[in-house]
Structures are given as structure tokens and as C-alpha cells.
Design a protein around this motif. Sequence first.
Motif, short mmCIF file in Angstrom:
data_model
loop_
_atom_site.label_atom_id
_atom_site.label_comp_id
_atom_site.label_asym_id
_atom_site.label_seq_id
_atom_site.Cartn_x
_atom_site.Cartn_y
_atom_site.Cartn_z
N ALA A 148 4.04 33.95 18.23
CA ALA A 148 2.73 33.46 18.38
C ALA A 148 1.81 33.94 17.68
N GLY A 149 1.94 35.22 17.22
CA GLY A 149 0.72 35.90 16.73
C GLY A 149 0.95 37.31 16.18
N VAL A 150 0.00 37.97 15.54
CA VAL A 150 0.21 39.32 14.61
C VAL A 150 -0.74 40.01 15.11
N VAL A 151 -0.73 41.49 15.24
CA VAL A 151 -1.80 42.32 15.16
C VAL A 151 -1.52 43.29 14.06
N VAL A 152 -2.58 43.95 13.39
CA VAL A 152 -2.52 45.00 12.43
C VAL A 152 -3.50 46.03 12.34
N GLY A 153 -2.93 47.06 12.14
CA GLY A 153 -3.96 48.19 12.32
C GLY A 153 -4.84 48.37 11.13
N ALA A 154 -5.98 48.87 11.36
CA ALA A 154 -6.90 49.02 10.31
C ALA A 154 -7.85 50.12 10.66
#
Length: 588
Positions: free
Chosen positions: A80-86
Motif C-alpha cells: 500500500a505504500g513505501v518508506v525510505v531512509g534519508a
Amino acid sequence: MSIDDALFVDLRGVLPLDANRVNAVVKAGFGAAILNQSQLRGDPAEHRRLRLRVGLNRIIVALDTGDVQELEQAEAFGAAGVVVGAGNQRDARSLRSLSLTAAELGLSFAVIPSPDSDLEIAALTSASMSEVPLCLRTDRMLADDRQPATFRRLTPETLGLVLVTDRHVRGLQNGEQALPGLGHLPLAPLVALMARKGFVGPWVVSLGSKVGEPADAEVLGKAARLGRLALLHLLDQASTGEPALLPVRALLPPRVQAKGFEFIELAVDQRSRAEVEALLTALSFRLERQHRTATVELWRQGAINIVLNEEIEAAGARPFVCDMGLRVDDAQVSAQRAGMLGAHHHAPSRQPGRLPIPAMKDSLGTIVHFIDQKSDTHRVWDIEFAPALLGQVSPPAGLRRVDHMAQIMPDRELEGLMLYYLSTFGLTKRTQVGMKDPVGMVASQALETLEGEVRIALNGVDATHSPPPGTSVQHVAFQSDDIFETAAVLAAQAFETLPVPSDYYRELGARFDLQADRLARFERAGVLYDRDSAGGEFFQLYSLPLSSGLFFEIVERRGGYGGYGAANSPMRRMALAQSIADRPHGSA
């Protein structure tokens, strides 16, 4: 977004999400999870079918590098979605570009700022608003003494999802991460503020640093149940006056405050009944009623009801506390709430002449019955019991009510039992303390109502020294208005107190600069003493332990003292151990 859609469990790790693990988290009540990219293995279509068949309807994927190929893989697996480190090395332009690509694939998008990165610092200090949605951790948000009001400038567009984590900031566990509500951070006001700003999820709960990544599906399921209970309890606390969180209030019956102990029930047999009755008689309790159809007795003094039951089938060295009754405003609502929060229902008796009193069983096997004034449950002593034939009655010793009850358990069970009491009975927690014991360190956690009507002390020990299931209550404390008057009455009845070494009183006099005559009075009565920084005083008197190890305590509180005499605990524990060791062989 529904409540079920808004509650996520954090399963990020290295283990793939197989059928057993999916089934475990769904049975725990979760329909959504966050995973690492590396955990997506096998055929995407089969993976989706497995999840949807069991009921894990939504996943959010934490990308490894955050490139377009990973976005497409997440979409193929039905995310349903994604998260990405930054961190500081990733510029805002590349993040915006990635978020647009995610949107084209129908994926929600959020950025997890690296700890202490410019992006995180700006968000946590409200120096500037991010141009892409963020995934923020509540323990990071409230670190460095930041308060919820710091985040008044947050907007729903700023938050992509919130990882709800608590942290201990004092006491035995200072600095450790905790499940929501078990630490010391003001999470409920923060969650309420975010809801007021329009953010209603996803709320993600971590299973805690102590759990790690459970390889066993059963262990995972238990940890997930605790995580869901903690998250629901927090959202319920935050929902007062917040329309955006009203679905939580619709999901759970209202909190019902515990008003006091109605009874403490002991499982006995013919052998142990005699020693318990002798001790109760020496404590000035009187046999007041006998059950009409069962081998059960009611002993009473003041507002204290002690039930002796010979018909308990559970295993355990008699006597042990098998049941307690709590006075509440609504017994049915209390039981319903406890059940919806994951507690185990205890089936009421259906035998003739028995009241169907709502009851639950905690994770240690101790039963809690709910007694209210709305139903006939408060008339149990008149309906189920008949007056006993009174013999010689001891003069009352001034014991008024149950002050507190102490349970001992494996330390791995401590968090679960805390959540059970906090979420079901409206108790609050004191700072956890560590106490020395002959078997090692004991983590002691006190829970209580705001006015002190119900106090419960939970003591976590190494599993090798914990009692059998169902026998977790270590002692019950009774409150006196004048402990020295009580001690004098009991001494006349040959009540045997726990021996206190003279060294204790010498050290006590030096610690509190006590006058000699007052110190001598303590020693003559066998009374232990403590005083808090505000001048509140605490007096304690202990019985000898029964053959099973169960014992009784008598306490008096003066000047608003709210503790439990933790400073006296090492001496008391050593004296108890010595008392048991000194018994003639075969008497225990």
C-alpha cells in the motif's frame, strides 16, 4: 481510514513473512504490517494471495536504497505504500522525484529521517516543514524534554506515518525503549495533538527492543498481541475530546475504574485449611459465612473478605491466592473491555445457587471477578452463603481494608500483566525500582488507582525462581489505622510476627535520626519503618509465611506516603528466606 487499517505492526527484520508468521500477527489482531524490502521473497502473486487469504490486507515496505526498481517490486507485491531512509546525503529534489514515482504506482510515500540528520532536526524543532511526508518516532519527538506542544505546527501533509515508541527516562530501566504506555513519555497528549491536526494513521507499533525479531511464530504472536493492546490503550487515552479518534472509543467499552478489593480467595485443602484458619484467627478475622452448596468459607474483618475454597482444581502448593474480586461501577462493561483488549474470559459457574459473576483470567492464571452495585453480584455473600455458627470470636485488631496485593512472575511476563491492569482497571504506574533478593535482582512495578483504593505490586524475577502458573500472589497487605494498637491486640492472641534482626533497628535509627524510645517501640512490636522526602511515614508488620510461602502484611500510612517500603524489602526478603529455612524438615 478505519481503525483496523490504521494499526500497523513493525515486522522489519531479516526473516521472510511465511504463512505461520502472517497467521500469528493476524490472530493477534493486526491486518497491516511494515516490512523490509529484503523480506519480500518468492512469487509476488503467491505472496499477495497468502496475505489476503489470512487477512493481512495492507503492507508498507521499507526500501533498501529507494530506487525505481524497488518501488516497482513493492507495487508487484501488493504494497500500500513505501518508506525510505534519508540522511544528509539525500537531497530534497531526489526525494520529491521518488515520491512522484510512488504516487504514479498508487503507493503512499514517507521518508524516515536518519537520527540527528538535518531533516530530523528541522522536523523535531519545528524549524521548517518537510516537503515530503515523514515517518517520525514518538520517542525521538519527545526526547530532550520536548513536550507535545512543540509540534503545534505539524500538518497532516507533514506526517506519512508515526512509529509509536515509548521510553523509560528514570528508574531501573532508564534509557530503555518501551511499548506505548509503559515508559514515561507523554504519548497520549502527543497523539491527541496529531489527531487534532488531522493525522489519523498509520500508527505503527514496534514489538520492543527486548523482543528482537522472534523466530518462533507463537512468540511473535504473543508479542504482537501486547503491541496491539498497548497501541489501543494509548489511542483510547488520547481519544477523550478528540473527534478524529472517536472510532477507537466506539471499538472499546469505556474504562471502568476499580474501586477496591471485594475479596481475596485462597485455594486450600484439608491440611492447609487448618493453618490458614489458625493464622486468620490470630489476625482477628472471624468465620462469618459458609457456602450453601460448596466447601467454601468467608472470613471477615472490617471491609476485608477472605474466602477459603477447597474445591479449586488448579495445581499449586496450597494455600495460594487463586481469585480476587474487584469492585467496579459496571461488571459487564469491565469484562467486555478486558476481553476486547485480549484478556481471557473465565466462564462463570452455572451450578444451581451460583451467581454468574463476570470474570477474567490474567496471563499468570489468577482470576479476577468483577463486583458492582448494578447487578446482584454485590449480594453474593447473601445469595450464595449462609451465616456461620459463631464460636469464640477474637476482638477486632483494627484491620480496615486490603491495602495492596503483590504478585511475583517471570520478568518476561511483567509487561503483559502491566498492560492488562493499566488498560482494564484504570490503574496508573509508579516508577519501576530494582530490589535485591536472595535469588537475585527483582524488578518491582507498582500500579494503583489515583486515590489508592486498589494497589498492586508486580515483581519480575528470573524464570527459574518464579512460582507455578496460577500461584503468583506472593502476599496480601491489610491496612490499619494504628499499627501499634493492632500489634498489641495481635500479640495478646499469640500472633507470630516475622523476626526482625536488631541490626535493622540500629541502622534505622541512624538513617532517620529516630529517638531511642520511638525506636524501642518499633523493635518491641516488630514494626518496620520508612519515610519519604515529604515526611510521609510507612509502618509494616509481617506474618510468618504459610507452608506454601504465602504471607500477610499489615501496614499503616501517614502523611500521604504512597510507596511500599522498598528500602525494607531486602531485609524482609532475607528474613522470610531464613524463616522458611529454619522450619523443621517436612513442615513446608
